[in-house]
Design an enzyme around this catalytic site. Structure first.
Site, PDB file in Angstrom:
ATOM      1  N   SER A  24       0.857  -1.177   0.000  1.00 16.28           N
ATOM      2  CA  SER A  24       0.000   0.000   0.000  1.00 16.28           C
ATOM      3  C   SER A  24       0.893   1.226   0.000  1.00 16.28           C
ATOM      4  CB  SER A  24      -0.862  -0.003   1.263  1.00 16.28           C
ATOM      5  OG  SER A  24      -2.011   0.761   1.036  1.00 16.28           O
TER       6      SER A  24
ATOM      7  N   GLU B  38       0.314  18.420  -7.324  1.00 15.44           N
ATOM      8  CA  GLU B  38      -0.992  18.426  -8.021  1.00 15.44           C
ATOM      9  C   GLU B  38      -1.974  17.465  -7.356  1.00 15.44           C
ATOM     10  OE1 GLU B  38       2.514  19.450 -10.458  1.00 15.44           O
ATOM     11  OE2 GLU B  38       1.948  17.790  -9.143  1.00 15.44           O
ATOM     12  N   SER B  39      -1.758  16.999  -6.133  1.00 15.90           N
ATOM     13  CA  SER B  39      -2.577  16.132  -5.291  1.00 15.90           C
ATOM     14  C   SER B  39      -1.942  14.769  -5.000  1.00 15.90           C
ATOM     15  CB  SER B  39      -3.981  15.985  -5.835  1.00 15.90           C
ATOM     16  OG  SER B  39      -4.730  15.330  -4.834  1.00 15.90           O
TER      17      SER B  39
ATOM     18  N   HIS C  91      -3.256   0.187  -3.701  1.00 16.33           N
ATOM     19  CA  HIS C  91      -3.243  -0.953  -2.786  1.00 16.33           C
ATOM     20  C   HIS C  91      -3.299  -2.193  -3.660  1.00 16.33           C
ATOM     21  CE1 HIS C  91      -3.353  -2.807   1.141  1.00 16.33           C
ATOM     22  NE2 HIS C  91      -4.048  -3.754   0.543  1.00 16.33           N
TER      23      HIS C  91
ATOM     24  N   CYS D 234      -5.093  17.878  -9.797  1.00 13.32           N
ATOM     25  CA  CYS D 234      -5.744  19.171 -10.060  1.00 13.32           C
ATOM     26  C   CYS D 234      -4.820  19.936 -10.998  1.00 13.32           C
ATOM     27  CB  CYS D 234      -5.978  19.924  -8.759  1.00 13.32           C
ATOM     28  SG  CYS D 234      -4.473  20.119  -7.803  1.00 13.32           S
TER      29      CYS D 234
END
Ligand code: SAM
Length: 427
Positions: free
Chosen positions: A56, A63-64, A69, A84
Site C-alpha cells: 500500500s 498536483e494532489s 493498494h 488538479c
C-alpha cells in the site's frame, strides 16, 4: 477553464504479475515514475509491505496524489489518480498499465469539487503559500519505503531509500542489495534481511571467535553458506588458520556482496580461502571423515535452499566430517522468532553430539526480527566454550583486530541462557 477543482481516475488493474504486485520497491519506483511522467512535482512517497503480502502506498504530488493498494494473490491493484491543474493523469495510467503488465483493466474518471456547488472563502492566500515555494528542486522529495522481514505474526521493518542496487532472481532465491537509512547497505534474500553494513559485525564476530578460542588451534575449517563473506573474513583474522573451504550454493550472493558490500566481502581473495559454489548438503555428504577442526553453518532461514541445513542427516554428516575435538557452529534461528526451528535444531544436535555437547550462544542483531538470535554448537570433544579462560589472549586479539562486539565477557555471557530458553532446549 475546468469547473472542477480536481480530476479523479479510479483504476482497476487486473491480471498483473503477482510478484510485481508484492514488490514494495518496484511499485514505489513505478508510482513515482508515473507521476513524473505526467510532469507532476513529487513531494513525498510512503510505501509499506503488508503481512502476509500486498503493498500500500501514496505519492503526494504538488498536483494532489496517486495511491495504490495491491492484492498479489489476485494479480490486482486498485489505483487512485487524483490531480488538479493541467496535469493529464491518463499519462500516469498508461505508464502504470505497462509497468504492472496489466492484462485488463477498468477506469472511471470523475470530476471532483465542482466549483458551482462550492462557496469560496475569502482569506489572505499569501500566508498559506509560504511553505510550497520553498520546494525549489522537484527531484528532491521524501521517500518512505519500508522493507519488511516477517512471519505470520511478527515483523521487522527497515526504512530504505527506495534504491535497488542489485536485484536478481537466482535459481535458489531472490538476491537484492538495498540501502536502509539506519543500517546502510544491506543484503536481502527473498524477503529476509541477511546482513547490513552497520550491524553485520554482531553476527560475524559471534559466529567465529567464540569457537576459535574454544578450539584454540583450528587449522582446517569448513564454512557452509556465508555468501556475504563476513564469516570467512573473521575466521581468517586468526593466523594459525591454514585453510578455509567455503561452500556457498548461490554465486549471485557472492557477486552482489563483492560489488556492494565490500567491507563484508573483504576476504574473498585471501590465498587461504578455497571458495566453492555448490550445495553444502551434497558437499558434506561426500566429505572425508575426520577432516575439519571447525564446521560453520552460516546458512539462511530453514526455507528454500537452506531447508536441508536443519536436517538430522546433514548434521550427522557434519559430525562424521569433524575431527575428534572438532566443533560445529550453526546459525540457530531465534528463541523468539521461529522457536520451533530453534528448539528442533538443538534437539537434533543433542541427539548427534550428546545432551551436554550442544550449547547455545545468544546475541543481538538489531536487523533480525526480535533482535535476539542464536548460534548452536556441536562439540566432538571435551573443549567447552563455557570453560574457556583465555581472558588475556582474547582481549589482546580483540584490541589488535579492533573487534566491536566480541570480547572475553561476551564470550562467557553469551552462553548464559534465560529460563524460558532452557525450557525450549529441554528434549
Ligand atoms: N546471516 C544470515 C542469516 O542469519 O540468515 C545468513 C547469511 S548467509 C548470506 C546465508 C547463505 O547461505 C546464503 O548466501 C545462501 O545462499 C546460503 N545457502 C543456503 N542454503 C545453502 C546450501 N544448501 N548450501 C550452501 N549455501 C547455502
Amino acid at each position: 477553464m475546468s469547473h472542477a477543482l480536481g480530476n479523479h481516475i479510479l483504476v482497476e488493474f487486473m491480471g498483473c504479475d503477482p510478484h510485481v504486485m508484492n514488490d514494495v520497491a518496484s511499485i514505489e519506483r513505478d508510482m513515482v515514475g508515473a507521476a513524473q511522467k505526467a510532469g507532476a512535482t513529487v513531494i513525498n512517497s510512503t510505501f509499506h509491505h503488508f503481512s502476509p503480502y500486498g503493498v500500500s502506498g501514496v505519492v503526494v504530488i504538488q498536483e494532489s496524489h496517486l495511491a495504490i493498494h495491491t492484492w498479489p494473490e489476485y494479480g490486482y491493484a486498485a489505483v487512485d489518480l487524483f490531480t488538479c491543474g493541467e496535469m493529464d493523469a491518463w499519462i500516469s495510467f498508461d505508464f502504470l498499465k505497462e509497468c504492472f503488465g496489466a492484462k485488463n483493466y477498468s477506469a472511471l474518471e470523475m470530476k471532483r469539487g465542482s466549483v458551482n456547488l462550492l462557496t469560496r472563502n475569502d482569506f489572505d492566500i499569501s500566508t498559506m503559500r509560504q511553505k510550497a515555494s520553498e520546494r525549489s528542486n522537484p527531484e528532491m522529495y521524501t521517500r518512505n519505503v519500508w522493507f519488511t522481514d516477517k512471519d505470520e505474526s511478527q515483523a521487522l521493518s527497515l526504512r530504505f531509500t527506495g534504491e535497488v542496487f542489485y536485484d536478481v532472481q537466482s535459481p535458489f532465491q531472490r538476491v537484492r542489495i538495498l540501502e536502509s537509512y539506519k543500517y546502510g547497505m544491506m543484503l536481502a534474500l527473498d524477503d529476509m534481511v541477511m546482513t547490513t553494513i552497520k550491524d553485520e559485525f554482531h553476527y560475524h564476530e559471534m559466529i567465529s571467535h567464540p569457537a576459535m578460542f574454544t578450539h584454540g588451534n583450528a587449522k582446517n575449517i569448513l564454512v557452509i553458506g556465508g555468501g556475504d563473506g563476513g564469516t570467512v573474513r573473521e575466521i581468517l583474522r586468526h593466523e594459525h588458520v591454514e585453510k578455509v573451504t567455503m561452500v556457498e550454493i548461490d554465486g549471485e550472493v557472492i557477486k552482489a556482496c563483492k560489488a556492494f558490500l565490500p567491507t563484508i566481502a573483504a576476504a574473498f581473495d585471501n590465498p587461504k580461502l578455497d571458495l566453492k559454489v555448490d550445495d553444502g548438503i551434497a558437499f558434506i555428504k561426500d566429505a572425508a571423515p575426520n577432516s575439519y577442526d571447525l564446521i560453520i553453518v552460516d546458512g539462511s532461514d530453514p526455507v528454500g535452499p537452506a531447508e536441508g541445513l536443519f536436517s538430522v542427516s546433514f548434521y550427522t554428516n557434519c559430525f562424521n566430517a569433524l575431527k575428534e575435538g572438532g566443533i560445529l557452529i550453526a546459525q540457530g534461528e531465534s528463541p523468539k522468532f521461529n522457536e520451533k526451528a530453534f528448539s528442533e535444531l538443538n534437539h537434533t544436535l543433542q541427539e548427534i553430539f550428546g545432551e551436554n555437547n550442544a550449547p547455545v550462544s545468544l546475541f543481538y542483531v538489531p536487523t533480525y526480527p526480535t533482535g535476539m538470535w542464536s548460534f548452536q554448537y556441536g562439540l566432538k570433544g571435551s573443549a567447552h566454550p563455557k570453560s574457556v579462560s583465555k581472558v588475556e589472549e582474547i582481549e589482546k586479539f580483540v584490541a589488535t583486530q579492533g573487534l566491536r562486539y566480541y570480547n572475553s565477557d561476551i564470550h562467557v555471557g553469551s552462553f548464559a541462557t534465560p529460563n524460558f530458553v532452557k525450557t525450549l532446549l529441554k528434549k
